[in-house]
Design a protein around this motif. Structure first.
Motif, PDB file in Angstrom:
ATOM      1  N   VAL A   3      15.335 -28.528  -9.395  1.00 38.39           N
ATOM      2  CA  VAL A   3      16.046 -27.240  -9.426  1.00 38.39           C
ATOM      3  C   VAL A   3      16.557 -26.968 -10.840  1.00 38.39           C
ATOM      4  CG1 VAL A   3      18.041 -25.964  -8.523  1.00 38.39           C
ATOM      5  CG2 VAL A   3      16.593 -27.293  -6.974  1.00 38.39           C
ATOM      6  N   ASP A   4      17.049 -28.010 -11.532  1.00 39.88           N
ATOM      7  CA  ASP A   4      17.465 -27.848 -12.929  1.00 39.88           C
ATOM      8  C   ASP A   4      16.301 -27.321 -13.773  1.00 39.88           C
ATOM      9  OD1 ASP A   4      19.958 -29.016 -12.363  1.00 39.88           O
ATOM     10  OD2 ASP A   4      19.326 -31.005 -13.058  1.00 39.88           O
TER      11      ASP A   4
ATOM     12  N   ARG B  26      15.048 -38.033 -17.801  1.00 37.98           N
ATOM     13  CA  ARG B  26      16.358 -38.597 -17.476  1.00 37.98           C
ATOM     14  C   ARG B  26      16.578 -38.581 -15.965  1.00 37.98           C
ATOM     15  NH1 ARG B  26      19.887 -35.105 -21.536  1.00 37.98           N
ATOM     16  NH2 ARG B  26      21.362 -35.370 -19.862  1.00 37.98           N
ATOM     17  N   PRO B  27      17.189 -39.607 -15.419  1.00 38.80           N
ATOM     18  CA  PRO B  27      17.311 -39.723 -13.957  1.00 38.80           C
ATOM     19  C   PRO B  27      18.147 -38.632 -13.299  1.00 38.80           C
ATOM     20  CG  PRO B  27      18.428 -41.549 -15.065  1.00 38.80           C
ATOM     21  CD  PRO B  27      17.733 -40.759 -16.125  1.00 38.80           C
TER      22      PRO B  27
ATOM     23  N   ALA C 206       7.398 -38.477 -12.818  1.00 32.47           N
ATOM     24  CA  ALA C 206       7.964 -38.588 -14.165  1.00 32.47           C
ATOM     25  C   ALA C 206       9.206 -39.478 -14.160  1.00 32.47           C
ATOM     26  CB  ALA C 206       8.294 -37.209 -14.717  1.00 32.47           C
ATOM     27  N   HIS C 207      10.021 -39.384 -13.119  1.00 35.04           N
ATOM     28  CA  HIS C 207      11.176 -40.284 -12.993  1.00 35.04           C
ATOM     29  C   HIS C 207      10.696 -41.728 -12.879  1.00 35.04           C
ATOM     30  CE1 HIS C 207      14.257 -37.102 -11.484  1.00 35.04           C
ATOM     31  NE2 HIS C 207      14.509 -37.411 -12.737  1.00 35.04           N
ATOM     32  N   ASP C 208       9.686 -41.963 -12.032  1.00 32.83           N
ATOM     33  CA  ASP C 208       9.155 -43.323 -11.852  1.00 32.83           C
ATOM     34  C   ASP C 208       8.632 -43.903 -13.159  1.00 32.83           C
ATOM     35  OD1 ASP C 208       9.784 -43.078  -9.183  1.00 32.83           O
ATOM     36  OD2 ASP C 208       7.693 -42.860  -8.500  1.00 32.83           O
TER      37      ASP C 208
ATOM     38  N   PRO D  14      14.467 -38.983 -21.791  1.00 28.72           N
ATOM     39  CA  PRO D  14      15.471 -40.050 -21.853  1.00 28.72           C
ATOM     40  C   PRO D  14      15.997 -40.209 -23.291  1.00 28.72           C
ATOM     41  CG  PRO D  14      13.502 -40.806 -20.732  1.00 28.72           C
ATOM     42  CD  PRO D  14      13.181 -39.459 -21.302  1.00 28.72           C
ATOM     43  N   ARG D  15      17.225 -40.569 -23.386  1.00 25.76           N
ATOM     44  CA  ARG D  15      17.850 -40.790 -24.709  1.00 25.76           C
ATOM     45  C   ARG D  15      17.567 -42.214 -25.162  1.00 25.76           C
ATOM     46  NH1 ARG D  15      23.009 -38.113 -22.393  1.00 25.76           N
ATOM     47  NH2 ARG D  15      22.537 -35.934 -22.803  1.00 25.76           N
TER      48      ARG D  15
END
Length: 190
Positions: free
Chosen positions: A152-153, A146-147, A139-141, A188-189
């Motif tokens: 854990v979050d 959001r990066p 999902a980050h890729d 992401p914003r």
């Protein structure tokens, strides 16, 4: 990696009886189910229970291990989807619903990091971090998350939703609704 089971037939039978009794008691009373009642229902003494499971957390890990493996397998399947962001959200919903509808699971995940008894790589928490971490990486890729968001979050957030909705009239629907609401903040914003 499965938790190691005793090798002798009688020890294995005791182990299996304790886990089965613990599953039933935890389903009725949650993660704080009486260890004495679990031993009684398993037909073993308290010393036998503690020989197999020196801590409550070790017993909880054994009870929930197979269920968490199912969630990890689901993450592996979801990782093959073309929409990495949607795959991550679907998995987090599944984790929240599972935690909300499996009495004691969310609580045991919170306590897992505080008990050094189970091998670190076989704890339910570590298994979920590993499985979800790969979904989050994808999902980050894809810039779908959001990066600064970590697995854990996300698991902390989902676990909180599970705890809040466990035992509610429609825990699955409530957990799904709250996870969807909370996950809007990880996208992401702009």
């Amino acid at each position: 990696m499965a938790l190691a089971k005793p090798k002798r037939a009688d020890a294995r039978r005791n182990y299996d009886q304790i886990v089965a009794a613990a599953e039933a008691e935890i389903d009725r009373h949650g993660a704080d189910a009486s260890l004495e009642e679990i031993a009684r229902r398993a037909g073993v003494g308290s010393a036998t229970l503690h020989r197999h499971f020196p801590t409550r957390q070790a017993l909880l890990e054994a009870v929930f291990h197979d269920r968490v493996e199912v969630l990890c397998a689901q993450a592996d399947e979801l990782a093959k989807r073309p929409d990495a962001g949607a795959a991550l959200v679907d998995w987090l919903r599944a984790v929240a619903v599972y935690g909300a509808t499996t009495r004691g699971l969310a609580r045991s995940l919170l306590d897992g990091g505080r008990d050094p008894a189970p091998p670190v790589d076989s704890t339910c928490e570590a298994m979920l971090v590993g499985a979800g971490g790969e979904l989050l990486r994808l999902a980050h890729d894809a810039a779908a998350v959001r990066p600064e968001v970590s697995i854990v979050d996300l698991l902390t957030l989902v676990n909180a939703v599970s705890l809040a909705t466990e035992g509610s009239t429609d825990a699955a629907a409530e957990a799904t609704r709250l996870v969807d609401l909370a996950l809007e903040g990880v996208r992401p914003r702009g």
